[in-house]
Motif scaffolding. Structure first.
Motif, short mmCIF file in Angstrom:
data_model
loop_
_atom_site.label_atom_id
_atom_site.label_comp_id
_atom_site.label_asym_id
_atom_site.label_seq_id
_atom_site.Cartn_x
_atom_site.Cartn_y
_atom_site.Cartn_z
N LEU A 1 24.06 66.59 1.12
CA LEU A 1 24.01 65.32 1.83
C LEU A 1 24.79 65.45 3.13
CD1 LEU A 1 23.16 62.34 1.89
CD2 LEU A 1 25.27 61.82 0.63
N ALA A 2 24.16 65.03 4.21
CA ALA A 2 24.79 65.12 5.53
C ALA A 2 24.68 63.78 6.25
CB ALA A 2 24.11 66.20 6.37
N VAL A 3 25.43 63.66 7.33
CA VAL A 3 25.31 62.53 8.25
C VAL A 3 25.17 63.10 9.66
CG1 VAL A 3 26.55 60.85 6.83
CG2 VAL A 3 27.82 62.28 8.44
N ASP A 4 24.37 62.46 10.48
CA ASP A 4 24.21 62.81 11.90
C ASP A 4 24.23 61.51 12.67
OD1 ASP A 4 23.70 65.73 11.81
OD2 ASP A 4 21.96 65.12 10.62
N THR A 5 24.86 61.53 13.85
CA THR A 5 24.97 60.30 14.63
C THR A 5 24.41 60.49 16.03
OG1 THR A 5 26.97 59.71 13.40
CG2 THR A 5 26.53 58.48 15.42
N ALA A 6 23.41 59.68 16.37
CA ALA A 6 22.88 59.63 17.73
C ALA A 6 23.75 58.64 18.48
CB ALA A 6 21.43 59.19 17.72
N THR A 7 24.54 59.16 19.42
CA THR A 7 25.48 58.33 20.18
C THR A 7 25.06 58.35 21.64
OG1 THR A 7 27.24 58.97 18.65
CG2 THR A 7 27.91 57.96 20.73
N PHE A 8 24.74 57.19 22.17
CA PHE A 8 24.29 57.05 23.55
C PHE A 8 25.38 56.42 24.40
CE2 PHE A 8 20.51 56.91 20.89
CZ PHE A 8 19.63 57.76 21.55
N THR A 9 25.34 56.72 25.69
CA THR A 9 26.23 56.07 26.66
C THR A 9 25.47 55.96 27.98
OG1 THR A 9 28.48 56.04 27.55
CG2 THR A 9 27.35 58.17 27.56
N VAL A 10 26.01 55.17 28.89
CA VAL A 10 25.40 54.99 30.20
C VAL A 10 26.32 55.62 31.24
CG1 VAL A 10 24.60 53.32 31.91
CG2 VAL A 10 24.33 52.85 29.47
N THR A 11 25.74 56.45 32.10
CA THR A 11 26.48 57.06 33.21
C THR A 11 25.73 56.77 34.50
OG1 THR A 11 25.32 59.19 33.22
CG2 THR A 11 27.16 58.96 31.65
N SER A 12 26.21 57.34 35.58
CA SER A 12 25.51 57.17 36.85
C SER A 12 24.11 57.78 36.82
CB SER A 12 26.33 57.80 37.99
OG SER A 12 26.49 59.18 37.74
N ARG A 13 23.86 58.67 35.85
CA ARG A 13 22.53 59.28 35.71
C ARG A 13 21.62 58.46 34.81
NH1 ARG A 13 23.68 65.55 34.29
NH2 ARG A 13 24.52 64.54 32.43
N GLY A 14 22.15 57.40 34.21
CA GLY A 14 21.35 56.57 33.31
C GLY A 14 21.77 56.73 31.87
N LEU A 15 20.85 56.49 30.96
CA LEU A 15 21.13 56.59 29.53
C LEU A 15 21.22 58.06 29.13
CD1 LEU A 15 21.48 54.96 26.89
CD2 LEU A 15 19.00 55.18 26.56
N GLU A 16 22.32 58.41 28.44
CA GLU A 16 22.53 59.79 28.01
C GLU A 16 22.92 59.82 26.54
OE1 GLU A 16 23.83 62.69 30.99
OE2 GLU A 16 24.97 61.02 31.85
N ILE A 17 22.72 60.97 25.92
CA ILE A 17 23.09 61.16 24.52
C ILE A 17 24.21 62.18 24.42
CG2 ILE A 17 21.31 62.93 24.10
CD1 ILE A 17 21.19 61.18 21.25
N VAL A 18 25.12 61.92 23.49
CA VAL A 18 26.25 62.82 23.23
C VAL A 18 25.76 63.96 22.35
CG1 VAL A 18 28.48 63.02 22.08
CG2 VAL A 18 27.93 60.95 23.41
N LEU A 19 26.03 65.19 22.80
CA LEU A 19 25.68 66.38 22.02
C LEU A 19 26.91 67.26 21.86
CD1 LEU A 19 22.30 67.31 23.76
CD2 LEU A 19 22.63 66.04 21.62
N VAL A 20 26.96 67.99 20.77
CA VAL A 20 28.05 68.94 20.51
C VAL A 20 27.44 70.33 20.42
CG1 VAL A 20 29.53 67.24 19.38
CG2 VAL A 20 27.95 68.60 18.01
N GLU A 21 28.24 71.33 20.79
CA GLU A 21 27.74 72.70 20.72
C GLU A 21 28.01 73.26 19.33
OE1 GLU A 21 27.39 76.71 23.38
OE2 GLU A 21 28.70 75.09 24.05
N GLU A 22 26.95 73.73 18.70
CA GLU A 22 27.01 74.34 17.37
C GLU A 22 26.49 75.77 17.49
OE1 GLU A 22 27.95 72.76 14.49
OE2 GLU A 22 28.22 70.76 15.34
N ASP A 23 26.53 76.52 16.41
CA ASP A 23 25.99 77.88 16.41
C ASP A 23 24.51 77.91 16.79
OD1 ASP A 23 28.47 78.78 15.58
OD2 ASP A 23 27.91 78.90 13.47
#
Length: 160
Positions: free
Chosen positions: A14-36
C-alpha cells in the motif's frame, strides 16, 4: 464470511502519492521529487499500522519539505501492473499550495516544479509508474474545482 486466516490471501503493498500544485509566474505547476526512476510525485509506502493521512504528511515532509497541509484524498489506483516492482495499490491525494509552502523545498533542492503543460505534452516530463494517470485525474479535479469556485482551496490565487 471466510474463516481462513488472512495470511491465506495475497496482499498488495500500500502506497500514497500526492499531486501537489502551485502557481508561479509560469502558471500552474506540479511539485515533483527526484527518484531513482526520474521525476515522480511525492509518495511513499505506508508503514505497518500507519494511517494513510500520516503517510501522506510524512512523505510530503521528508521528500518535498512541505508541512502544515491537509491534502484531500483523490482516488485509489489499483491496476495490478501499475508498478513494475510488484503489486502496489496507491491512494492518491491532491493539494494546491501557495508558493511560500514550496519555497523551502525549492531552496533545498529536494523538489522541482514542472509546468502542467510540460507534463501533459508528449516529449515533456515523463512520470514513472502510473503517475501520469494520477496527474491527469488530479489536474482534472483542480480545473473542475476552479471552474465552479474562484478559489476552492481558499489561500492562493485563482488559477487555470
Amino acid at each position: 464470511m471466510s474463516s481462513a486466516p488472512l495470511t491465506d490471501f495475497p496482499r498488495p503493498s500500500l502506497a500514497v502519492d500526492t499531486a501537489t500544485f502551485t502557481v508561479t509566474s509560469r502558471g500552474l505547476e506540479i511539485v515533483l521529487v527526484e527518484e531513482d526512476v526520474g521525476f515522480a510525485l511525492p509518495g511513499t509506502f505506508v508503514h505497518e499500522r500507519e494511517r494513510l493521512h500520516d503517510a501522506v504528511l510524512r512523505s510530503l515532509r521528508s521528500k518535498a519539505g512541505i508541512t502544515g497541509r491537509e491534502p484531500e484524498q483523490l482516488m485509489v489506483f489499483d491496476d495490478p501492473d501499475r508498478d513494475p516492482r510488484g503489486w502496489v495499490v496507491t491512494v492518491a491525494h491532491l493539494d494546491v499550495v501557495p508558493g511560500s509552502v514550496v519555497a523551502e523545498g525549492l531552496r533545498g533542492g529536494s523538489i522541482t516544479l514542472a509546468p502542467v503543460g510540460e507534463v501533459e505534452a508528449d516529449g515533456g516530463v515523463r512520470l514513472p509508474y502510473d503517475h501520469p494517470r494520477v496527474f491527469v485525474e488530479a489536474l482534472r479535479r483542480v480545473r473542475e474545482a476552479h471552474a465552479e469556485y474562484p478559489d476552492p482551496w481558499g489561500d492562493r490565487k485563482s488559477v487555470v
